[in-house]
Scaffold this motif. Structure first.
Motif, PDB file in Angstrom:
ATOM      1  N   PRO A 127       0.810  -1.210   0.000  1.00  0.00           N
ATOM      2  CA  PRO A 127       0.000   0.000   0.000  1.00  0.00           C
ATOM      3  C   PRO A 127       0.856   1.278   0.000  1.00  0.00           C
ATOM      4  O   PRO A 127       1.870   1.341   0.676  1.00  0.00           O
ATOM      5  N   ALA A 128       0.382   2.269  -0.774  1.00  0.00           N
ATOM      6  CA  ALA A 128       1.107   3.532  -0.867  1.00  0.00           C
ATOM      7  C   ALA A 128       0.122   4.690  -0.884  1.00  0.00           C
ATOM      8  O   ALA A 128      -1.044   4.531  -1.254  1.00  0.00           O
ATOM      9  N   TRP A 129       0.634   5.828  -0.530  1.00  0.00           N
ATOM     10  CA  TRP A 129      -0.177   7.053  -0.520  1.00  0.00           C
ATOM     11  C   TRP A 129      -0.836   7.265  -1.890  1.00  0.00           C
ATOM     12  O   TRP A 129      -0.230   6.991  -2.929  1.00  0.00           O
ATOM     13  N   VAL A 130      -2.050   7.783  -1.873  1.00  0.00           N
ATOM     14  CA  VAL A 130      -2.900   7.873  -3.070  1.00  0.00           C
ATOM     15  C   VAL A 130      -2.279   8.608  -4.254  1.00  0.00           C
ATOM     16  O   VAL A 130      -2.592   8.307  -5.409  1.00  0.00           O
ATOM     17  N   SER A 131      -1.394   9.552  -3.989  1.00  0.00           N
ATOM     18  CA  SER A 131      -0.982  10.439  -5.085  1.00  0.00           C
ATOM     19  C   SER A 131       0.208   9.936  -5.920  1.00  0.00           C
ATOM     20  O   SER A 131       0.411  10.416  -7.030  1.00  0.00           O
ATOM     21  N   TYR A 132       0.980   8.985  -5.389  1.00  0.00           N
ATOM     22  CA  TYR A 132       2.179   8.570  -6.146  1.00  0.00           C
ATOM     23  C   TYR A 132       1.835   8.054  -7.551  1.00  0.00           C
ATOM     24  O   TYR A 132       2.420   8.483  -8.550  1.00  0.00           O
ATOM     25  N   VAL A 133       0.888   7.114  -7.595  1.00  0.00           N
ATOM     26  CA  VAL A 133       0.570   6.501  -8.890  1.00  0.00           C
ATOM     27  C   VAL A 133       0.046   7.556  -9.858  1.00  0.00           C
ATOM     28  O   VAL A 133       0.397   7.577 -11.050  1.00  0.00           O
ATOM     29  N   GLU A 134      -0.761   8.465  -9.339  1.00  0.00           N
ATOM     30  CA  GLU A 134      -1.351   9.487 -10.207  1.00  0.00           C
ATOM     31  C   GLU A 134      -0.290  10.459 -10.725  1.00  0.00           C
ATOM     32  O   GLU A 134      -0.354  10.935 -11.856  1.00  0.00           O
ATOM     33  N   SER A 176       8.751   5.889   4.350  1.00  0.00           N
ATOM     34  CA  SER A 176       8.893   5.279   5.685  1.00  0.00           C
ATOM     35  C   SER A 176       9.208   6.385   6.681  1.00  0.00           C
ATOM     36  O   SER A 176      10.130   7.158   6.437  1.00  0.00           O
ATOM     37  N   PRO A 177       8.474   6.470   7.794  1.00  0.00           N
ATOM     38  CA  PRO A 177       7.247   5.769   8.132  1.00  0.00           C
ATOM     39  C   PRO A 177       6.194   5.963   7.035  1.00  0.00           C
ATOM     40  O   PRO A 177       6.142   7.017   6.417  1.00  0.00           O
ATOM     41  N   SER A 178       5.376   4.935   6.868  1.00  0.00           N
ATOM     42  CA  SER A 178       4.509   4.906   5.694  1.00  0.00           C
ATOM     43  C   SER A 178       3.087   5.407   5.941  1.00  0.00           C
ATOM     44  O   SER A 178       2.476   5.113   6.954  1.00  0.00           O
ATOM     45  N   ASN A 179       2.596   6.141   4.982  1.00  0.00           N
ATOM     46  CA  ASN A 179       1.179   6.380   4.805  1.00  0.00           C
ATOM     47  C   ASN A 179       0.771   5.447   3.669  1.00  0.00           C
ATOM     48  O   ASN A 179       1.376   5.544   2.597  1.00  0.00           O
ATOM     49  N   PRO A 180      -0.129   4.517   3.833  1.00  0.00           N
ATOM     50  CA  PRO A 180      -1.163   4.399   4.856  1.00  0.00           C
ATOM     51  C   PRO A 180      -0.925   3.308   5.907  1.00  0.00           C
ATOM     52  O   PRO A 180      -1.851   3.032   6.665  1.00  0.00           O
ATOM     53  N   LEU A 329      -4.384   0.438   9.206  1.00  0.00           N
ATOM     54  CA  LEU A 329      -4.928  -0.122   7.965  1.00  0.00           C
ATOM     55  C   LEU A 329      -5.425  -1.547   8.226  1.00  0.00           C
ATOM     56  O   LEU A 329      -4.759  -2.520   7.852  1.00  0.00           O
ATOM     57  N   PRO A 330      -6.580  -1.669   8.880  1.00  0.00           N
ATOM     58  CA  PRO A 330      -7.084  -3.013   9.160  1.00  0.00           C
ATOM     59  C   PRO A 330      -7.506  -3.746   7.890  1.00  0.00           C
ATOM     60  O   PRO A 330      -8.019  -3.129   6.958  1.00  0.00           O
ATOM     61  N   GLU A 331      -7.303  -5.046   7.907  1.00  0.00           N
ATOM     62  CA  GLU A 331      -7.788  -5.904   6.822  1.00  0.00           C
ATOM     63  C   GLU A 331      -9.227  -6.271   7.157  1.00  0.00           C
ATOM     64  O   GLU A 331      -9.531  -6.608   8.307  1.00  0.00           O
TER      65      GLU A 331
END
Ligand code: PMP
Ligand code: GLU
Length: 402
Positions: A127-134, A176-180, A329-331
């Motif tokens: 999982p990675a912060w929403v904006s990287y891929v965009e 790191s520390p990571s969002n999310p 980030l619960p599963e």
């Protein structure tokens, strides 16, 4: 011809809306309708900016820091940042290698646009912060995601990294520390990834260290401190999280000189220097007393303990123990296939996040927005009372799913 959204450029049509900001907006709209929503969607410190920083901004206005600032930022601020990188991280960056922008968000996007050609690949552990891929999409690059789930504490292995790198790989973005996820790579774990990166000299290493100070492990290792890759590491950081200054919009990249110059050229055509007043405030943040950082970190750590305890007690939520940032980030896949009281089947984590917004009035973000379907993210940067009440409501609503 009537113009509408289908006439937007292909670039914008293919861009996703920022899910974190969208969910936060939605919860504000519900609040405005009088609904008592607890907003655990957007991730930002709930503390006020410390007074000495606010005073510096007021003084900057009185002293007429109201003109255009140099495109890469005031030299005095870039010096303060270079001092910070030396003092706290042991890194030797000259002020000329630092470019200040409108938040870490712009700093990352600047760097991506400055190094990625169409078709280039950018490796993104998820999982990675929403904006990287965009951002990679904006640069017409290809995001290559490398996935690590809760069972591996959301950390990728060196073998996974090696397998993801190809001749087309231009950069990696590591947070790191990571969002999310809240995961923090240890020095040993980073060294193992650096050993892989050392074999691929074309790859620019973008280290998003914005949560550096919201770290409960007691130690932080910057990716800039590994000599094998130091000449191609870009440090991303800023004042938003450490000093509770999200609205001021000051972040930076510290980069090789050639890249800092490229970023400055881009920013000079695009947004110019960041707000003069906010820059003077950021300067006060870096040069002033640092005790506010520890105070806020301690509060986040206490809340981490609280939210982990309460969320772990809810049946069906799989929870890890994050070591940093302010997210959990619960599963949630145990709820797939269950029915809401009005007969709707929960098929995705998005369905569950929507049900919890509507039924529990707790706003959280679907993990899919972080390339982590099957999870939902909550931000615990809020009061203990809000955390307790939110977890009580979530437990109550989840118990209605049959
Ligand atoms: N990186 C990460 C991982 C973040 O969570 C954020 C905040 N959303 C940013 C960068 C951007 O921070 P800023 O407010 O400085 O633009
Ligand atoms: N750090 C925040 C989040 O991830 C800010 C919102 C954003 O810019 O994405 O929720």
């Amino acid at each position: 011809m009537e113009q509408n959204s289908s006439c937007l450029s292909a670039r914008i049509q293919s861009l996703a809306v920022s899910a974190t900001l969208a969910m936060s907006q939605k919860s504000q709209e519900l609040k405005a309708q009088g609904i008592d929503v607890i907003n655990l969607s957007v991730g930002e410190p709930d503390f006020n900016t410390p007074d000495h920083i606010k005073d510096a901004a007021k003084k900057a206005i009185d002293e007429n820091f109201t003109f255009y600032s140099p495109v890469p930022g005031y030299m005095s601020l870039r010096r303060a940042i270079a001092d910070k990188l030396s003092r706290e991280n042991g890194l030797a960056f000259a002020p000329e290698q630092i470019v200040v922008g409108n938040g870490a968000k712009q700093a990352i996007c600047n760097v991506v646009l400055a190094v990625v050609n169409p078709g280039d690949e950018v490796v993104i552990p998820v999982p990675a912060w929403v904006s990287y891929v965009e951002m990679v999409k904006l640069a017409e690059g290809k995001a290559v995601t490398v996935s690590a789930g809760i069972e591996s504490d959301f950390k990728i292995t060196p073998a996974q990294l090696e397998a993801a790198i190809t001749d087309k790989t231009r950069a990696i973005i590591l947070c790191s520390p990571s969002n999310p996820t809240g995961s923090v790579y240890s020095k040993t774990e980073l060294q193992a990834l650096v050993d892989v990166l050392a074999r691929h000299p074309r790859v620019i290493v973008i280290a998003d260290e914005i949560y550096e100070h919201i770290n409960f492990t007691g130690s932080f290792t910057s990716l800039g401190s590994f000599p094998e890759i130091a000449n191609r590491v870009v440090i991303i950081n800023g004042v938003s999280k450490a000093y509770a200054m999200t609205g001021w919009r000051i972040g930076y990249c510290a980069a090789p000189l050639w890249l800092a110059k490229g970023v400055t050229k881009l920013q000079g055509q695009y947004t110019s220097g960041a707000s003069s007043i906010a820059q003077k405030a950021a300067e006060a943040a870096y040069n002033g007393p640092q005790d506010c950082i520890a105070r806020m970190r301690d509060a986040f750590e206490r809340r981490r303990d609280l939210v982990v305890e309460l969320a772990s007690a809810i049946p069906g939520l799989k929870v890890n123990r994050p070591e940093g940032a302010f997210y959990l980030l619960p599963e949630v896949t145990a709820y797939y296939g269950k029915k809401t009281p009005d007969g709707k089947v929960i098929e995705t984590s998005g369905d569950l996040a929507m049900f919890l917004l509507q039924d529990a009035h707790v706003a959280m973000v679907d993990g899919a927005a972080f390339c982590a379907p099957g999870y939902i993210r909550l931000s615990y940067a809020t009061s203990d009372d809000n955390i307790r009440e939110a977890m009580r409501r979530v437990a109550e609503s989840l118990a209605k799913l049959k």
